[in-house]
Design a protein around this motif. Structure first.
Motif, PDB file in Angstrom:
ATOM      1  N   THR A 158      -6.204  -6.640  -1.541  1.00 47.43           N
ATOM      2  CA  THR A 158      -5.742  -5.342  -1.045  1.00 47.43           C
ATOM      3  C   THR A 158      -4.595  -4.746  -1.855  1.00 47.43           C
ATOM      4  O   THR A 158      -4.048  -3.704  -1.482  1.00 47.43           O
ATOM      5  CB  THR A 158      -5.305  -5.451   0.420  1.00 47.43           C
ATOM      6  OG1 THR A 158      -4.242  -6.397   0.523  1.00 47.43           O
ATOM      7  CG2 THR A 158      -6.464  -5.860   1.307  1.00 47.43           C
ATOM      8  N   GLU A 163      -2.490   3.615   2.045  1.00 49.31           N
ATOM      9  CA  GLU A 163      -3.283   4.116   3.175  1.00 49.31           C
ATOM     10  C   GLU A 163      -4.786   4.074   2.911  1.00 49.31           C
ATOM     11  O   GLU A 163      -5.590   4.107   3.850  1.00 49.31           O
ATOM     12  CB  GLU A 163      -2.856   5.545   3.533  1.00 49.31           C
ATOM     13  CG  GLU A 163      -3.167   6.609   2.491  1.00 49.31           C
ATOM     14  CD  GLU A 163      -2.205   6.645   1.326  1.00 49.31           C
ATOM     15  OE1 GLU A 163      -2.450   7.403   0.369  1.00 49.31           O
ATOM     16  OE2 GLU A 163      -1.197   5.901   1.372  1.00 49.31           O
ATOM     17  N   ALA A 166      -7.161   1.179   4.701  1.00 48.94           N
ATOM     18  CA  ALA A 166      -7.700   1.328   6.053  1.00 48.94           C
ATOM     19  C   ALA A 166      -8.987   2.142   6.069  1.00 48.94           C
ATOM     20  O   ALA A 166      -9.760   2.068   7.032  1.00 48.94           O
ATOM     21  CB  ALA A 166      -6.657   1.968   6.963  1.00 48.94           C
ATOM     22  N   GLN A 167      -9.235   2.921   5.017  1.00 49.57           N
ATOM     23  CA  GLN A 167     -10.432   3.753   4.948  1.00 49.57           C
ATOM     24  C   GLN A 167     -11.637   3.017   4.350  1.00 49.57           C
ATOM     25  O   GLN A 167     -12.747   3.537   4.353  1.00 49.57           O
ATOM     26  CB  GLN A 167     -10.127   5.007   4.121  1.00 49.57           C
ATOM     27  CG  GLN A 167      -9.009   5.869   4.702  1.00 49.57           C
ATOM     28  CD  GLN A 167      -8.510   6.929   3.730  1.00 49.57           C
ATOM     29  OE1 GLN A 167      -9.125   7.176   2.699  1.00 49.57           O
ATOM     30  NE2 GLN A 167      -7.400   7.548   4.053  1.00 49.57           N
ATOM     31  N   SER A 185       1.276  -5.516   7.133  1.00 52.05           N
ATOM     32  CA  SER A 185       0.940  -4.092   7.269  1.00 52.05           C
ATOM     33  C   SER A 185      -0.440  -3.906   7.874  1.00 52.05           C
ATOM     34  O   SER A 185      -0.632  -3.100   8.787  1.00 52.05           O
ATOM     35  CB  SER A 185       1.014  -3.397   5.905  1.00 52.05           C
ATOM     36  OG  SER A 185       2.330  -3.409   5.399  1.00 52.05           O
ATOM     37  N   LEU A 186      -1.418  -4.657   7.382  1.00 44.60           N
ATOM     38  CA  LEU A 186      -2.778  -4.521   7.886  1.00 44.60           C
ATOM     39  C   LEU A 186      -2.894  -5.017   9.329  1.00 44.60           C
ATOM     40  O   LEU A 186      -3.708  -4.526  10.102  1.00 44.60           O
ATOM     41  CB  LEU A 186      -3.753  -5.277   6.979  1.00 44.60           C
ATOM     42  CG  LEU A 186      -5.240  -4.980   7.169  1.00 44.60           C
ATOM     43  CD1 LEU A 186      -5.534  -3.496   6.951  1.00 44.60           C
ATOM     44  CD2 LEU A 186      -6.082  -5.829   6.225  1.00 44.60           C
ATOM     45  N   GLY A 188      -0.510  -4.671  11.471  1.00 42.26           N
ATOM     46  CA  GLY A 188       0.323  -3.819  12.307  1.00 42.26           C
ATOM     47  C   GLY A 188       1.590  -4.493  12.777  1.00 42.26           C
ATOM     48  O   GLY A 188       2.098  -4.197  13.864  1.00 42.26           O
ATOM     49  N   LYS A 205      -8.929  -9.737  13.901  1.00 41.25           N
ATOM     50  CA  LYS A 205      -9.277  -8.362  13.553  1.00 41.25           C
ATOM     51  C   LYS A 205     -10.488  -8.292  12.634  1.00 41.25           C
ATOM     52  O   LYS A 205     -11.293  -7.352  12.704  1.00 41.25           O
ATOM     53  CB  LYS A 205      -8.065  -7.696  12.873  1.00 41.25           C
ATOM     54  CG  LYS A 205      -8.215  -6.203  12.650  1.00 41.25           C
ATOM     55  CD  LYS A 205      -6.907  -5.596  12.152  1.00 41.25           C
ATOM     56  CE  LYS A 205      -7.027  -4.080  11.971  1.00 41.25           C
ATOM     57  NZ  LYS A 205      -5.734  -3.484  11.528  1.00 41.25           N
TER      58      LYS A 205
END
Length: 294
Positions: A158, A163, A166-167, A185-186, A188, A205
């Motif tokens: 990653t 941003e 996440a897409q 970060s991923l 949260g 997740k």
């Protein structure tokens, strides 16, 4: 197993400075080094040095031919590196006296990759082969979807995290590799939470993906279904951390392809990274298989 690493190829221009330049300031550099870079290219070099069969896909300008030749010298097949009438990706790096850096990136060929080139490249790979990706080129979602249709295993690193991650269709990724900051970060979470907590959230997740979380001096963590593993660092004097994460990924994938179990692969990867940080440079510091698999 064949590896296709569709990834970035950069020319790194490293300026040694007393401090990172301030707005409006002109600063003299005490040294300038031009070297090979790009997370994609570094990971291909690591895979090849580890003894894996790796093909690199990407794009360079005429100024990047020396990078292609360097990858070849390590054993990377560069048949799928395209050339175009533009600039190779560039990284302008200020490196201060405390070894802290500031980086300005220019996408160049990494942002000029076309979907038709991806389609043609993927025809040479099949189920059981592995696609390796980072977050430094365009059409990453397209690559993931098309490779999954062919039955390929997909490994996504990653970095650099932004941003766009996440897409991406992360539900299609088989191996997700993150450092401790990217992982938090991923997930949260705040970056100072325990690494095992980050790992647990990521496993829940992304239940179909193997999670590999690198954590600097804390080593590396692995989670998949009910399996939890940890490998300590291979402690060496630190000279230059550039490319350490890329070395880890290359050796982890190569070790697995050679039939080593996941725990053994984690330990080999930490050893390779430890050896890499004990030397200067990125590709040049990556150890060879004979130094690691022993």
């Amino acid at each position: 197993m064949k590896f296709l690493n569709y990834g970035s190829i950069n020319i790194d221009l490293i300026f040694s400075v007393d401090h990172v330049v301030k707005p409006g300031e002109t600063l003299s550099s005490t040294n300038l080094v031009k070297s090979a870079g790009g997370k994609g290219a570094n990971q291909s070099a690591a895979l090849a040095k580890a003894g894996a069969q790796v093909f690199h896909g990407g794009k360079v300008g005429s100024d990047g031919q020396f990078l292609v030749e360097l990858l070849k010298s390590y054993g990377v097949d560069t048949s799928f590196v395209r050339h175009y009438e533009g600039s190779t990706g560039q990284a302008l790096i200020q490196l201060d006296k405390n070894r802290q850096n500031a980086i300005v990136l220019f996408g160049g060929g990494n942002h000029a990759i076309e979907q038709k080139e991806i389609d043609e490249t993927l025809t040479h790979f099949e189920a059981g082969d592995c696609l390796v990706l980072q977050n430094e080129i365009v059409h990453t979602s397209y690559l993931i979807e098309k490779a999954k249709q062919r039955g390929m295993t997909i490994c996504l690193n990653t970095a650099p995290f932004d941003e766009k991650i996440a897409q991406l269709p992360l539900q299609l990724v088989d191996i997700l590799v993150l450092n401790e900051i990217e992982g938090a970060s991923l997930a949260g979470l705040e970056i100072d939470v325990p690494y095992v907590q980050t790992l647990e959230i990521l496993v829940r997740k992304f239940p179909k993906a193997e999670i590999v979380l690198t954590a600097g001096k804390a080593g590396a963590y692995y989670g998949f279904k009910d399996i939890r593993l940890h490998a300590p660092i291979y402690d060496q004097p630190v000279v230059d951390t550039t490319g350490a994460g890329d070395t880890f990924i290359g050796y982890f994938l190569a070790a697995r392809s050679k039939g080593y179990g996941t725990e053994k692969a984690l330990n080999f990867s930490c050893k390779a990274s430890g050896l890499a940080v004990s030397k200067s440079g990125a590709m040049a510091s990556i150890p060879f298989a004979s130094e690691v698999f022993c």
